[in-house]
Design a protein around this motif. Structure first.
Motif, PDB file in Angstrom:
ATOM      1  N   LEU A 103       9.641  44.849 -27.666  1.00 49.35           N
ATOM      2  CA  LEU A 103       9.577  43.647 -26.830  1.00 49.35           C
ATOM      3  C   LEU A 103      10.959  43.273 -26.294  1.00 49.35           C
ATOM      4  CD1 LEU A 103       7.867  41.208 -25.862  1.00 49.35           C
ATOM      5  CD2 LEU A 103       8.434  40.090 -28.028  1.00 49.35           C
ATOM      6  N   PHE A 104      11.935  43.179 -27.174  1.00 47.81           N
ATOM      7  CA  PHE A 104      13.248  42.690 -26.743  1.00 47.81           C
ATOM      8  C   PHE A 104      14.006  43.731 -25.923  1.00 47.81           C
ATOM      9  CE2 PHE A 104      12.331  39.524 -30.041  1.00 47.81           C
ATOM     10  CZ  PHE A 104      12.557  38.396 -29.287  1.00 47.81           C
ATOM     11  N   GLU A 105      13.732  44.997 -26.176  1.00 49.00           N
ATOM     12  CA  GLU A 105      14.400  46.026 -25.361  1.00 49.00           C
ATOM     13  C   GLU A 105      13.914  45.999 -23.912  1.00 49.00           C
ATOM     14  OE1 GLU A 105      13.938  49.783 -27.390  1.00 49.00           O
ATOM     15  OE2 GLU A 105      14.941  48.976 -29.171  1.00 49.00           O
ATOM     16  N   LEU A 133       9.813  36.844 -21.585  1.00 46.39           N
ATOM     17  CA  LEU A 133       9.411  37.157 -22.960  1.00 46.39           C
ATOM     18  C   LEU A 133       7.896  36.980 -23.111  1.00 46.39           C
ATOM     19  CD1 LEU A 133      10.249  37.725 -25.947  1.00 46.39           C
ATOM     20  CD2 LEU A 133      10.597  35.261 -26.212  1.00 46.39           C
ATOM     21  N   GLU A 134       7.422  35.849 -22.645  1.00 47.39           N
ATOM     22  CA  GLU A 134       5.982  35.554 -22.756  1.00 47.39           C
ATOM     23  C   GLU A 134       5.158  36.570 -21.961  1.00 47.39           C
ATOM     24  OE1 GLU A 134       4.919  31.685 -21.156  1.00 47.39           O
ATOM     25  OE2 GLU A 134       3.662  31.350 -22.913  1.00 47.39           O
ATOM     26  N   ALA A 135       5.676  36.940 -20.785  1.00 45.48           N
ATOM     27  CA  ALA A 135       4.943  37.889 -19.933  1.00 45.48           C
ATOM     28  C   ALA A 135       4.882  39.282 -20.561  1.00 45.48           C
ATOM     29  CB  ALA A 135       5.613  37.960 -18.559  1.00 45.48           C
ATOM     30  N   ALA A 136       5.885  39.620 -21.379  1.00 48.45           N
ATOM     31  CA  ALA A 136       5.950  40.971 -21.957  1.00 48.45           C
ATOM     32  C   ALA A 136       5.091  41.109 -23.214  1.00 48.45           C
ATOM     33  CB  ALA A 136       7.410  41.316 -22.279  1.00 48.45           C
ATOM     34  N   VAL A 137       4.716  39.985 -23.819  1.00 46.46           N
ATOM     35  CA  VAL A 137       4.009  40.049 -25.117  1.00 46.46           C
ATOM     36  C   VAL A 137       2.663  40.787 -25.042  1.00 46.46           C
ATOM     37  CG1 VAL A 137       2.816  38.636 -26.853  1.00 46.46           C
ATOM     38  CG2 VAL A 137       5.199  38.135 -26.255  1.00 46.46           C
ATOM     39  N   PRO A 138       1.788  40.528 -24.061  1.00 46.04           N
ATOM     40  CA  PRO A 138       0.455  41.165 -24.110  1.00 46.04           C
ATOM     41  C   PRO A 138       0.495  42.692 -24.167  1.00 46.04           C
ATOM     42  CG  PRO A 138       0.460  39.364 -22.535  1.00 46.04           C
ATOM     43  CD  PRO A 138       1.887  39.548 -22.956  1.00 46.04           C
ATOM     44  N   ALA A 139       1.361  43.321 -23.404  1.00 50.00           N
ATOM     45  CA  ALA A 139       1.413  44.791 -23.412  1.00 50.00           C
ATOM     46  C   ALA A 139       1.896  45.301 -24.766  1.00 50.00           C
ATOM     47  CB  ALA A 139       2.334  45.281 -22.290  1.00 50.00           C
ATOM     48  N   VAL A 140       2.878  44.608 -25.348  1.00 52.96           N
ATOM     49  CA  VAL A 140       3.385  45.021 -26.658  1.00 52.96           C
ATOM     50  C   VAL A 140       2.293  44.791 -27.709  1.00 52.96           C
ATOM     51  CG1 VAL A 140       5.165  44.614 -28.410  1.00 52.96           C
ATOM     52  CG2 VAL A 140       5.766  44.548 -25.973  1.00 52.96           C
ATOM     53  N   ARG A 141       1.578  43.685 -27.571  1.00 51.58           N
ATOM     54  CA  ARG A 141       0.481  43.381 -28.505  1.00 51.58           C
ATOM     55  C   ARG A 141      -0.564  44.499 -28.502  1.00 51.58           C
ATOM     56  NH1 ARG A 141      -0.877  38.928 -31.082  1.00 51.58           N
ATOM     57  NH2 ARG A 141       0.266  37.279 -30.062  1.00 51.58           N
ATOM     58  N   ALA A 142      -0.867  44.986 -27.310  1.00 50.26           N
ATOM     59  CA  ALA A 142      -1.892  46.032 -27.194  1.00 50.26           C
ATOM     60  C   ALA A 142      -1.432  47.343 -27.844  1.00 50.26           C
ATOM     61  CB  ALA A 142      -2.219  46.255 -25.723  1.00 50.26           C
ATOM     62  N   ILE A 171       6.315  34.350 -31.918  1.00 49.80           N
ATOM     63  CA  ILE A 171       7.016  34.141 -30.647  1.00 49.80           C
ATOM     64  C   ILE A 171       6.252  33.149 -29.777  1.00 49.80           C
ATOM     65  CG2 ILE A 171       7.593  35.328 -28.481  1.00 49.80           C
ATOM     66  CD1 ILE A 171       8.613  37.603 -30.267  1.00 49.80           C
ATOM     67  N   GLY A 172       4.940  33.308 -29.759  1.00 51.42           N
ATOM     68  CA  GLY A 172       4.111  32.365 -29.006  1.00 51.42           C
ATOM     69  C   GLY A 172       4.266  30.942 -29.529  1.00 51.42           C
ATOM     70  N   ARG A 173       4.356  30.813 -30.849  1.00 50.64           N
ATOM     71  CA  ARG A 173       4.522  29.476 -31.447  1.00 50.64           C
ATOM     72  C   ARG A 173       5.863  28.861 -31.042  1.00 50.64           C
ATOM     73  NH1 ARG A 173       0.922  31.030 -35.576  1.00 50.64           N
ATOM     74  NH2 ARG A 173       2.386  32.394 -36.634  1.00 50.64           N
ATOM     75  N   GLU A 174       6.894  29.711 -31.013  1.00 47.14           N
ATOM     76  CA  GLU A 174       8.225  29.187 -30.642  1.00 47.14           C
ATOM     77  C   GLU A 174       8.219  28.680 -29.196  1.00 47.14           C
ATOM     78  OE1 GLU A 174      11.667  31.699 -31.589  1.00 47.14           O
ATOM     79  OE2 GLU A 174      12.665  30.905 -29.801  1.00 47.14           O
ATOM     80  N   ILE A 175       7.597  29.439 -28.316  1.00 49.94           N
ATOM     81  CA  ILE A 175       7.565  29.024 -26.906  1.00 49.94           C
ATOM     82  C   ILE A 175       6.745  27.739 -26.751  1.00 49.94           C
ATOM     83  CG2 ILE A 175       6.849  29.702 -24.579  1.00 49.94           C
ATOM     84  CD1 ILE A 175       7.442  32.642 -25.427  1.00 49.94           C
ATOM     85  N   ALA A 176       5.625  27.683 -27.450  1.00 53.02           N
ATOM     86  CA  ALA A 176       4.783  26.474 -27.376  1.00 53.02           C
ATOM     87  C   ALA A 176       5.539  25.264 -27.906  1.00 53.02           C
ATOM     88  CB  ALA A 176       3.496  26.691 -28.176  1.00 53.02           C
TER      89      ALA A 176
END
Ligand code: SAM
Length: 246
Positions: free
Chosen positions: A11-13, A199-208, A222-227
């Motif tokens: 994710l971070f890379e 960061l939020e936009a990149a999460v779904p692909a990494v999740r999959a 990460i989602g909790r931190e953004i919320a």
């Protein structure tokens, strides 16, 4: 742990910045470093993918970028070359807690959103000797703002970053470590959005790609931190401190 780390690294890379920040804020801090002229030597500790490194090199400084994560160092080299400042950037894998540089090797020590990783007091202690006399220290650090704190934000940061303090404490830590604080400012909200948006936009692909429960839980965090930031972001912020070796 292993599955979570794999997901988080991927994710971070994929990001251009791994903490709230902006080119404008980096340049604002630079302006506050009186007498730090282009050509001066700056070390960027915990450089990540190098947003500050590249901005500082483009402003004419000779930047040594240090991070313990090798892929970030590759990214910094690639970005610096693409920006036409590869000759002003030396990017190396290293530990900012035990920096392997001579005393007085730098005119400024820079670190955006990274000192917390080793603990601010430890970072301040390790970096002071690297500065030339009256050399500059610039760091950004998550701090509580003045005013009331919601139970939600207090509980979240108590869990995620128990050492988080306020500006008074941060400046006191700088003074105790032998730096004279010359200025400071809060990172504006757009510099948070510049980090959390991609960061939020990149999460779904990494999740999959990382279905393991442990990886999913790390991505949930990460989602909790953004919320949390969306609801209570007025209670905390990133504080830039500009100080000088005393
Ligand atoms: C939150 S990121 C911020 C990165 C970058 N400054 C930015 O604004 O995008 C923190 C960085 O500190 C690095 N880091 C953590 N501990 C470190 C250490 N002991 N030595 C060097 N780098 C470290 C991590 O690899 C990561 O790249």
């Amino acid at each position: 742990m292993e599955f979570a780390l794999a997901a988080l690294f991927e994710l971070f890379e994929s990001l251009d910045q791994c903490a709230p920040g902006s080119r404008a804020a980096t340049l604002q801090a630079l302006q506050a470093c009186e007498g730090l002229a282009p050509g001066a030597r700056i070390v960027d500790f915990g450089c990540g993918p190098g947003p500050a490194t590249v901005a500082l090199a483009q402003a004419g400084y000779a930047v040594t970028a240090v991070d313990r994560h090798g892929p970030f160092i590759e990214t910094v080299r690639r970005r610096a070359a693409a920006a036409g400042v590869g000759d002003r950037v030396t990017a190396i894998v290293g530990d900012m807690r035990a920096p392997d540089f001579a005393d007085g090797a730098f005119d400024a020590v820079w670190s955006e959103g990274a000192a917390y990783s080793v603990g601010v007091p430890a970072a301040l202690a390790a970096w002071r000797r690297l500065l030339a006399p009256a050399g500059w220290l610039v760091l950004s650090e998550l701090c509580w703002r003045e005013g009331a704190r919601s139970a939600e934000a207090a509980a979240f940061w108590q869990r995620e970053y128990p050492d988080m303090g306020d500006v008074t404490q941060l400046e006191a830590r700088c003074a105790a470590a032998g730096y004279a604080v010359r200025g400071g400012f809060w990172l504006p909200a757009d510099a948070w959005a510049a980090y959390y948006g991609p960061l939020e936009a990149a999460v779904p692909a990494v999740r999959a790609r990382h279905p393991q429960a442990e990886a999913q839980a790390a991505l949930d965090d990460i989602g909790r931190e953004i919320a949390l930031w969306r609801r209570f972001g007025g209670e905390f912020g990133y504080r830039f401190v500009v100080a000088q070796r005393g």
